[in-house]
Design a protein around this motif. Structure first.
Motif, PDB file in Angstrom:
ATOM      1  N   ILE A  37      11.596  -1.940   2.182  1.00  0.00           N
ATOM      2  CA  ILE A  37      11.347  -2.375   0.807  1.00  0.00           C
ATOM      3  C   ILE A  37      10.544  -1.310   0.071  1.00  0.00           C
ATOM      4  N   SER A  38       9.697  -0.597   0.816  1.00  0.00           N
ATOM      5  CA  SER A  38       8.720   0.303   0.226  1.00  0.00           C
ATOM      6  C   SER A  38       9.306   1.388  -0.686  1.00  0.00           C
ATOM      7  N   PRO A  39      10.347   2.130  -0.266  1.00  0.00           N
ATOM      8  CA  PRO A  39      10.832   3.195  -1.157  1.00  0.00           C
ATOM      9  C   PRO A  39      11.405   2.676  -2.470  1.00  0.00           C
ATOM     10  N   PHE A  40      12.024   1.490  -2.456  1.00  0.00           N
ATOM     11  CA  PHE A  40      12.567   0.922  -3.697  1.00  0.00           C
ATOM     12  C   PHE A  40      11.436   0.425  -4.598  1.00  0.00           C
ATOM     13  N   PHE A  78       7.053   1.713  -9.339  1.00  0.00           N
ATOM     14  CA  PHE A  78       5.749   2.230  -9.760  1.00  0.00           C
ATOM     15  C   PHE A  78       5.881   3.634 -10.357  1.00  0.00           C
ATOM     16  N   ILE A  79       6.735   4.462  -9.744  1.00  0.00           N
ATOM     17  CA  ILE A  79       6.939   5.822 -10.249  1.00  0.00           C
ATOM     18  C   ILE A  79       7.480   5.792 -11.678  1.00  0.00           C
ATOM     19  N   LEU A 138       4.809  20.114  -6.551  1.00  0.00           N
ATOM     20  CA  LEU A 138       5.994  20.832  -7.002  1.00  0.00           C
ATOM     21  C   LEU A 138       7.143  19.918  -7.412  1.00  0.00           C
ATOM     22  N   LEU A 139       7.234  18.739  -6.783  1.00  0.00           N
ATOM     23  CA  LEU A 139       8.403  17.873  -6.963  1.00  0.00           C
ATOM     24  C   LEU A 139       8.085  16.635  -7.789  1.00  0.00           C
ATOM     25  N   PRO A 140       9.087  16.053  -8.446  1.00  0.00           N
ATOM     26  CA  PRO A 140       8.912  14.722  -9.016  1.00  0.00           C
ATOM     27  C   PRO A 140       8.641  13.734  -7.880  1.00  0.00           C
ATOM     28  N   ALA A 141       7.853  12.711  -8.148  1.00  0.00           N
ATOM     29  CA  ALA A 141       7.516  11.729  -7.107  1.00  0.00           C
ATOM     30  C   ALA A 141       8.762  11.044  -6.559  1.00  0.00           C
ATOM     31  N   GLN A 142       9.768  10.824  -7.432  1.00  0.00           N
ATOM     32  CA  GLN A 142      10.977  10.132  -6.995  1.00  0.00           C
ATOM     33  C   GLN A 142      11.819  10.967  -6.040  1.00  0.00           C
ATOM     34  N   VAL A 143      11.539  12.255  -5.942  1.00  0.00           N
ATOM     35  CA  VAL A 143      12.219  13.121  -4.975  1.00  0.00           C
ATOM     36  C   VAL A 143      11.362  13.286  -3.719  1.00  0.00           C
ATOM     37  N   ALA A 144      10.074  13.546  -3.896  1.00  0.00           N
ATOM     38  CA  ALA A 144       9.187  13.788  -2.751  1.00  0.00           C
ATOM     39  C   ALA A 144       9.053  12.557  -1.865  1.00  0.00           C
ATOM     40  N   GLN A 145       8.924  11.395  -2.489  1.00  0.00           N
ATOM     41  CA  GLN A 145       8.671  10.179  -1.704  1.00  0.00           C
ATOM     42  C   GLN A 145       9.829   9.799  -0.782  1.00  0.00           C
ATOM     43  N   PRO A 146      11.082   9.774  -1.257  1.00  0.00           N
ATOM     44  CA  PRO A 146      12.175   9.445  -0.332  1.00  0.00           C
ATOM     45  C   PRO A 146      12.343  10.468   0.790  1.00  0.00           C
ATOM     46  N   CYS A 176       0.834  -1.207   0.000  1.00  0.00           N
ATOM     47  CA  CYS A 176       0.000   0.000   0.000  1.00  0.00           C
ATOM     48  C   CYS A 176       0.865   1.252   0.000  1.00  0.00           C
ATOM     49  N   TRP A 177       1.828   1.308   0.890  1.00  0.00           N
ATOM     50  CA  TRP A 177       2.685   2.494   0.996  1.00  0.00           C
ATOM     51  C   TRP A 177       3.529   2.696  -0.261  1.00  0.00           C
ATOM     52  N   SER A 178       3.823   1.610  -0.963  1.00  0.00           N
ATOM     53  CA  SER A 178       4.656   1.711  -2.162  1.00  0.00           C
ATOM     54  C   SER A 178       3.916   2.344  -3.332  1.00  0.00           C
ATOM     55  N   THR A 179       2.604   2.317  -3.296  1.00  0.00           N
ATOM     56  CA  THR A 179       1.823   2.843  -4.417  1.00  0.00           C
ATOM     57  C   THR A 179       1.361   4.278  -4.209  1.00  0.00           C
ATOM     58  N   VAL A 180       1.447   4.790  -2.974  1.00  0.00           N
ATOM     59  CA  VAL A 180       0.783   6.069  -2.705  1.00  0.00           C
ATOM     60  C   VAL A 180       1.482   7.257  -3.363  1.00  0.00           C
ATOM     61  N   ALA A 181       2.812   7.205  -3.536  1.00  0.00           N
ATOM     62  CA  ALA A 181       3.489   8.322  -4.205  1.00  0.00           C
ATOM     63  C   ALA A 181       2.961   8.482  -5.626  1.00  0.00           C
TER      64      ALA A 181
END
Length: 292
Positions: free
Chosen positions: A251-254, A259-260, A94-102, A18-23
Motif C-alpha cells: 500500500i505504501s508506494p501508492f 503525499f508527493i 537529484l530525482l523527483p520523489a515520485q521516481v526515487a521512492q519507487p 510512516c513509510w508512506s510519508t518519508v519520501a
C-alpha cells in the motif's frame, strides 16, 4: 483486551503510514539543509528514540553494555545509516520523489539477487518474472518523469539503484546477526555517529539552525529510522502468520504518491501509476515465491 490479530493490523498500518510519508519528508528536509546535516541530525534523533524504547522495555543497559558480533556491528553501522542514507539522500536531491521512492522499493528484488550468491538460493521462474517486471516498472516510472517534464538524470537513477544494493546487502549481512533486532539497531546507530559526524564536518561544516530544518530532520529520525521499524517488528510479533501483514507494505508506494502530489505538488501521470503497478506486481511475485 485487543485481539492479537487486530494489534498486528494496527501496527502494520502505522508502519505503512510512516513509510508512506518519508519520501515527501526527505524532499522537504533536503530543501532546508545538506544531506550531511540531515543524516547526522536524523542519526542523533534515532539514537534517542531507540534508547527510549529500550529503556521502557528495561533493555537499555544490556544494549549499552553487552556488545557482540563486533565485525557485523561495525559493517552494519557503516552501511546503515552512514553510506546508505548519504547515497539515498543524494538520489532524492537529484530525482523527483515520485521516481526515487519507487526505485527504492526494488531493494527486495536486489535482495533476491544477492541471496543467489550469498545464501546460495536458487532462482525459479517466478523470481525471474518478478525481477523483469520490477525493473520494467523502474524504466516506465523514469520515462513517465521525463514525459511529465521533470528532471530525471540517469546519475540519480543510478544512485537510487545503488541504494537498493546497499540496503539488500545490509539485510544479507544481518541474516546471521545474533543480536536482538532493536538492540542491534541502537548499537549500529551509536557506532555510526562518528561516521555521520565526520562526514558532516569534512564535506559540509555548516549547520542550519532554523526550526524547519531541525524539525524535518527530527521527523526523518523518528519516523524513518526509528518507530516505523519498531511498528513493523510489533506487527510481525502479534501476527499469527507473517503473510497476513506482509502484503500491506505494498500500500505504501501508492499512498506515498498521494503525499508527493498533494504536499510537494509533483504532477503524477497515468504512466507513473502503470510503472508503479508493474513494480509492485514484480514484488508480489517475489513474495509469493518466498512462500513456496
Amino acid at each position: 483486551m485487543i485481539p492479537s490479530d487486530k494489534k498486528s493490523l494496527v501496527y502494520a498500518l502505522l508502519a505503512v503510514l510512516c513509510w508512506s510519508t518519508v519520501a515527501t519528508a526527505f524532499k522537504l528536509a533536503l530543501d532546508q539543509q545538506s544531506r550531511f546535516q540531515l543524516l547526522l541530525s536524523a542519526n542523533l534523533v534515532s539514537v534517542f528514540v531507540l534508547a527510549a524504547v529500550l529503556a521502557a522495555q528495561q533493555k537499555l543497559i544490556p544494549a549499552l553494555t553487552q556488545w557482540r558480533s563486533w565485525p557485523t556491528a561495525c559493517a552494519s553501522a557503516a552501511i546503515n545509516p552512514a553510506i546508505y542514507y548519504l547515497i539515498l539522500f543524494q538520489a532524492y536531491e537529484l530525482l523527483p520523489a515520485q521516481v526515487a521512492q519507487p526505485i527504492n522499493y526494488t531493494w527486495a528484488i536486489t535482495l533476491s539477487l544477492g541471496a543467489l550468491v550469498v545464501l546460495r538460493q536458487r532462482l525459479v521462474w517466478r523470481d525471474l518474472l518478478g525481477i523483469l517486471l520490477g525493473y520494467a516498472g523502474v524504466v516506465v516510472i523514469s520515462v513517465a518523469g521525463w514525459q511529465a517534464g521533470l528532471d530525471v538524470p540517469l546519475f540519480g537513477v543510478g544512485l537510487a539503484l545503488l541504494s537498493t544494493l546497499l540496503w539488500a546487502g545490509y539485510w544479507l549481512l544481518n541474516a546471521r546477526d545474533s543480536r536482538e533486532p532493536v538492540q542491534g539497531l541502537l548499537q549500529n546507530f551509536l557506532l555510526a555517529l562518528p561516521l555521520t559526524g565526520a562526514a558532516w564536518w569534512i564535506f559540509d561544516g555548516h549547520w542550519v539552525a532554523e526550526s524547519r530544518a531541525l524539525l524535518s530532520a527530527a521527523y526523518v529520525g523518528v519516523f524513518e529510522m526509528g518507530i516505523a521499524f519498531l511498528f513493523w517488528l510489533l506487527a510481525l510479533k502479534h501476527a499469527k502468520r507473517a503473510s497476513s501483514v506482509a502484503g500491506l507494505i505494498f500500500i505504501s508506494p501508492f499512498l506515498s504518491l498521494f503525499f508527493i502530489h498533494t504536499v510537494l505538488g509533483e504532477p503524477v501521470g497515468w504512466l507513473t501509476i502503470v510503472g508503479l503497478g508493474l513494480l509492485v506486481l514484480g514484488l508480489l511475485l517475489k513474495q509469493s515465491t518466498s512462500k513456496l
